[in-house]
Design a protein around this motif. Structure first.
Motif, PDB file in Angstrom:
ATOM      1  N   ASN A  68       4.882  -2.383  14.433  1.00  0.00           N
ATOM      2  CA  ASN A  68       6.553  -2.319  14.368  1.00  0.00           C
ATOM      3  C   ASN A  68       6.552  -2.297  12.573  1.00  0.00           C
ATOM      4  OD1 ASN A  68       6.793  -1.705  16.486  1.00  0.00           O
ATOM      5  ND2 ASN A  68       7.318  -3.672  17.004  1.00  0.00           N
ATOM      6  N   LEU A  69       5.524  -3.312  12.112  1.00  0.00           N
ATOM      7  CA  LEU A  69       5.641  -2.825  10.391  1.00  0.00           C
ATOM      8  C   LEU A  69       4.633  -2.267   9.890  1.00  0.00           C
ATOM      9  CD1 LEU A  69       4.020  -7.027  10.210  1.00  0.00           C
ATOM     10  CD2 LEU A  69       6.151  -5.423   9.671  1.00  0.00           C
ATOM     11  N   TYR A  70       3.565  -1.365  10.204  1.00  0.00           N
ATOM     12  CA  TYR A  70       2.886   0.129  10.113  1.00  0.00           C
ATOM     13  C   TYR A  70       4.015   1.132   9.831  1.00  0.00           C
ATOM     14  CZ  TYR A  70      -1.454  -1.052   9.132  1.00  0.00           C
ATOM     15  OH  TYR A  70      -2.514  -1.691   8.885  1.00  0.00           O
ATOM     16  N   THR A  71       4.702   1.025  11.771  1.00  0.00           N
ATOM     17  CA  THR A  71       5.776   1.648  11.988  1.00  0.00           C
ATOM     18  C   THR A  71       6.941   1.745  10.222  1.00  0.00           C
ATOM     19  OG1 THR A  71       5.316   2.378  13.581  1.00  0.00           O
ATOM     20  CG2 THR A  71       7.401   3.585  13.237  1.00  0.00           C
ATOM     21  N   VAL A  72       7.282   1.161  10.514  1.00  0.00           N
ATOM     22  CA  VAL A  72       8.243   0.368   9.382  1.00  0.00           C
ATOM     23  C   VAL A  72       8.216   1.293   7.715  1.00  0.00           C
ATOM     24  CG1 VAL A  72       9.896  -1.012   7.987  1.00  0.00           C
ATOM     25  CG2 VAL A  72       9.725  -1.573  10.527  1.00  0.00           C
ATOM     26  N   LEU A  73       6.509   0.206   7.458  1.00  0.00           N
ATOM     27  CA  LEU A  73       5.970   0.829   6.011  1.00  0.00           C
ATOM     28  C   LEU A  73       6.218   2.462   5.951  1.00  0.00           C
ATOM     29  CD1 LEU A  73       3.882  -2.089   5.502  1.00  0.00           C
ATOM     30  CD2 LEU A  73       6.859  -1.809   4.515  1.00  0.00           C
ATOM     31  N   GLN A  74       5.198   3.119   6.758  1.00  0.00           N
ATOM     32  CA  GLN A  74       5.532   4.863   6.851  1.00  0.00           C
ATOM     33  C   GLN A  74       3.909   5.235   5.886  1.00  0.00           C
ATOM     34  OE1 GLN A  74       9.035   6.399   6.938  1.00  0.00           O
ATOM     35  NE2 GLN A  74       9.025   6.490   9.182  1.00  0.00           N
ATOM     36  N   PRO A  75       3.334   4.519   6.057  1.00  0.00           N
ATOM     37  CA  PRO A  75       2.201   5.022   4.809  1.00  0.00           C
ATOM     38  C   PRO A  75       1.646   6.100   3.902  1.00  0.00           C
ATOM     39  CG  PRO A  75       1.501   3.199   6.115  1.00  0.00           C
ATOM     40  CD  PRO A  75       2.675   3.409   6.741  1.00  0.00           C
ATOM     41  N   GLY A  76       1.781   6.712   5.399  1.00  0.00           N
ATOM     42  CA  GLY A  76       1.396   8.184   5.432  1.00  0.00           C
ATOM     43  C   GLY A  76      -0.496   7.331   5.795  1.00  0.00           C
ATOM     44  N   LEU A  77      -1.606   9.017   5.556  1.00  0.00           N
ATOM     45  CA  LEU A  77      -2.554   8.948   5.945  1.00  0.00           C
ATOM     46  C   LEU A  77      -3.192   8.104   4.854  1.00  0.00           C
ATOM     47  CD1 LEU A  77      -5.109   9.125   8.269  1.00  0.00           C
ATOM     48  CD2 LEU A  77      -4.960  11.357   6.535  1.00  0.00           C
ATOM     49  N   ILE A  78      -3.430   8.204   3.845  1.00  0.00           N
ATOM     50  CA  ILE A  78      -4.112   7.900   2.228  1.00  0.00           C
ATOM     51  C   ILE A  78      -3.289   6.458   2.323  1.00  0.00           C
ATOM     52  CG2 ILE A  78      -4.773   7.702   0.085  1.00  0.00           C
ATOM     53  CD1 ILE A  78      -5.869   9.636   1.868  1.00  0.00           C
ATOM     54  N   GLY A  79      -1.922   6.330   3.052  1.00  0.00           N
ATOM     55  CA  GLY A  79      -1.743   4.765   1.825  1.00  0.00           C
ATOM     56  C   GLY A  79      -2.411   4.105   3.781  1.00  0.00           C
ATOM     57  N   GLY A  80      -1.718   4.438   4.998  1.00  0.00           N
ATOM     58  CA  GLY A  80      -2.020   3.974   5.616  1.00  0.00           C
ATOM     59  C   GLY A  80      -4.050   3.202   6.094  1.00  0.00           C
ATOM     60  N   LEU A  81      -4.896   4.374   5.299  1.00  0.00           N
ATOM     61  CA  LEU A  81      -5.733   3.509   5.204  1.00  0.00           C
ATOM     62  C   LEU A  81      -6.470   2.361   4.765  1.00  0.00           C
ATOM     63  CD1 LEU A  81      -8.689   3.996   5.892  1.00  0.00           C
ATOM     64  CD2 LEU A  81      -8.733   6.294   3.930  1.00  0.00           C
ATOM     65  N   LEU A  82      -5.199   2.319   2.916  1.00  0.00           N
ATOM     66  CA  LEU A  82      -5.818   1.238   2.113  1.00  0.00           C
ATOM     67  C   LEU A  82      -4.832   0.290   1.959  1.00  0.00           C
ATOM     68  CD1 LEU A  82      -4.362   3.413  -1.094  1.00  0.00           C
ATOM     69  CD2 LEU A  82      -7.054   2.663  -0.769  1.00  0.00           C
ATOM     70  N   LEU A  83      -3.900   0.251   3.296  1.00  0.00           N
ATOM     71  CA  LEU A  83      -3.157  -1.014   3.627  1.00  0.00           C
ATOM     72  C   LEU A  83      -4.126  -1.275   4.857  1.00  0.00           C
ATOM     73  CD1 LEU A  83      -1.224  -2.402   3.318  1.00  0.00           C
ATOM     74  CD2 LEU A  83       0.766  -1.399   5.585  1.00  0.00           C
ATOM     75  N   THR A  84      -4.640  -0.237   5.593  1.00  0.00           N
ATOM     76  CA  THR A  84      -5.772  -1.782   7.033  1.00  0.00           C
ATOM     77  C   THR A  84      -7.100  -2.233   5.638  1.00  0.00           C
ATOM     78  OG1 THR A  84      -4.780  -0.126   8.144  1.00  0.00           O
ATOM     79  CG2 THR A  84      -6.878  -0.460   8.211  1.00  0.00           C
ATOM     80  N   ILE A  85      -7.489  -1.177   5.042  1.00  0.00           N
ATOM     81  CA  ILE A  85      -8.375  -2.069   4.057  1.00  0.00           C
ATOM     82  C   ILE A  85      -8.104  -3.525   3.616  1.00  0.00           C
ATOM     83  CG2 ILE A  85      -9.658  -2.075   2.333  1.00  0.00           C
ATOM     84  CD1 ILE A  85      -9.852   1.202   2.111  1.00  0.00           C
ATOM     85  N   ILE A  86      -6.908  -3.614   3.233  1.00  0.00           N
ATOM     86  CA  ILE A  86      -6.367  -4.969   2.544  1.00  0.00           C
ATOM     87  C   ILE A  86      -5.515  -5.958   3.484  1.00  0.00           C
ATOM     88  CG2 ILE A  86      -4.012  -5.575   1.238  1.00  0.00           C
ATOM     89  CD1 ILE A  86      -4.006  -3.355   0.315  1.00  0.00           C
TER      90      ILE A  86
END
Length: 374
Positions: free
Chosen positions: A200-218
């Protein structure tokens, strides 16, 4: 080899370590900047951003002036998954340097000073009004990371050592690894139980493809931080995620926290059965104290001293690791992020030190009674 050549070799190794970490980080920063497609951003912004990330990877304190109105803040929280990278690079530099200089202590000193000066130089060059890296923090971070890399190279030698001092150190390290293993299991189980909140937190942030990848790495890179803070949770000292919050095996005091996926595993309330974690931590320390005196006939005072040393070393390592794992996260309500060294000392003394002394004393007496009966 004269002194001038030694300094030159150390400086070359420090610059090589800088190149192996800074250049890829700058490259990633420029790549992300180009993919973002900003019409107002400049290439210099990407370079500065990459350099700040690189300094953050080294646990360098960043002073911030946040909009609107240049609100003062600071960033000293570093995902340990990133912190490991320069340590690995410095291990290689130390191996090469000790081969050239033939003096391990001199090699460590020269590389530590050189790398600290290099970090300070980058801090000064990359300083802006919005982000001001602390040069003094950079210098000492370079020294600290070099020392950590040097100590990690001594682990094989410690394994082979069979002195009283090495037995005490190995017992403390064994207890630390067991506590860390328990924390890893509890943290991963908590993430599994809160998996829906994580999504749900990923959905709320809506980081996009590149942002989601970077967020997952973090998120993955901050897992070691969570594991280390989990030790503070076990021994009752707990850790904070914002002013006024506390998460420990004794109590949970929650406050409003940012919508960050890495915080999804935080417990929402406290249950009485969680007090068993405190007993478990004390039991681990008690066993470590017993191991430190096994196979040797020692007086009561000597056994108590070994137990005291095991507990003190264990507590010192827990405090040091938690200081590395925590730190201000931007500022404001998140200026308190991590475990308090004072709370660790207050709660760790009875949980770890007293338990270790008791374990050493009981096992020493048990061995003495068995030898008399024999």
């Amino acid at each position: 080899m004269n002194t001038r050549n030694r300094y030159l070799i150390a400086l070359i190794e420090a610059l090589r370590a800088l190149a192996l970490t800074l250049i890829p980080t700058l490259g990633v920063g420029v790549l992300v900047w180009s993919l973002a497609g900003s019409s107002t951003g400049r290439l210099s912004d990407a370079v500065h951003g990459g350099a700040w990330v690189w300094l953050g990877m080294h646990k360098v304190l960043l002073h911030l002036s946040l909009p609107p109105g240049d609100i003062a803040g600071s960033l000293w929280f570093t995902p340990i998954g990133f912190l490991i990278i320069p340590i690995v690079i410095l291990r290689g530099a130390l191996r090469r340097l000790t081969t050239s200089i033939k003096n391990p202590r001199g090699a460590i000193t020269l590389l530590a000073l050189s790398y600290g000066l290099v970090l300070s130089g980058v801090s000064l060059v990359m300083s802006t009004h919005a982000v001001r890296p602390n040069p003094l923090s950079a210098f000492f971070s370079g020294i600290l990371l070099t020392v950590i890399a040097a100590l990690s190279l001594q682990i094989p030698r410690l394994r082979k050592a069979h002195s009283e001092a090495s037995d005490v150190i190995k017992s403390a390290l064994l207890a630390l690894l067991i506590l860390l293993g328990i924390s890893v299991v509890l943290t991963l189980v908590s993430y599994a139980m809160h998996f829906r909140e994580l999504v749900n937190l990923y959905t709320v942030l809506q980081p996009g493809l590149i942002g989601g990848l970077l967020l997952t790495i973090i998120v993955i890179a901050t897992l070691p931080n969570a594991f280390i803070m989990g030790i503070a949770y076990l021994i009752g000292a707990g850790f904070s995620v914002g002013d006024g919050s506390l998460y420990s095996s004794l109590a949970v005091e929650s406050v409003k926290i940012p919508a960050l996926p890495m915080l999804a595993a935080l417990p929402s309330h406290h249950a009485r059965w969680q007090l068993s974690f405190l007993v478990l931590a004390a039991l681990v320390s008690l066993i470590a104290g017993a191991i430190s005196v096994r196979g040797s006939k020692k007086s009561i005072n000597h056994a108590m001293l070994d137990g005291l040393l095991v507990g003190a070393i264990l507590l010192g390592l827990v405090i040091a690791l938690n200081m590395i794992a925590g730190g201000p996260l931007i500022g404001g309500s998140l200026s308190a992020f991590g475990a308090s060294p004072i709370r660790l000392l207050i709660y760790g003394a009875p949980t770890l030190i007293a338990s270790s002394i008791l374990g050493a004393l009981l096992f020493s007496q048990f061995q003495s009674r068995n030898s008399r009966d024999a």
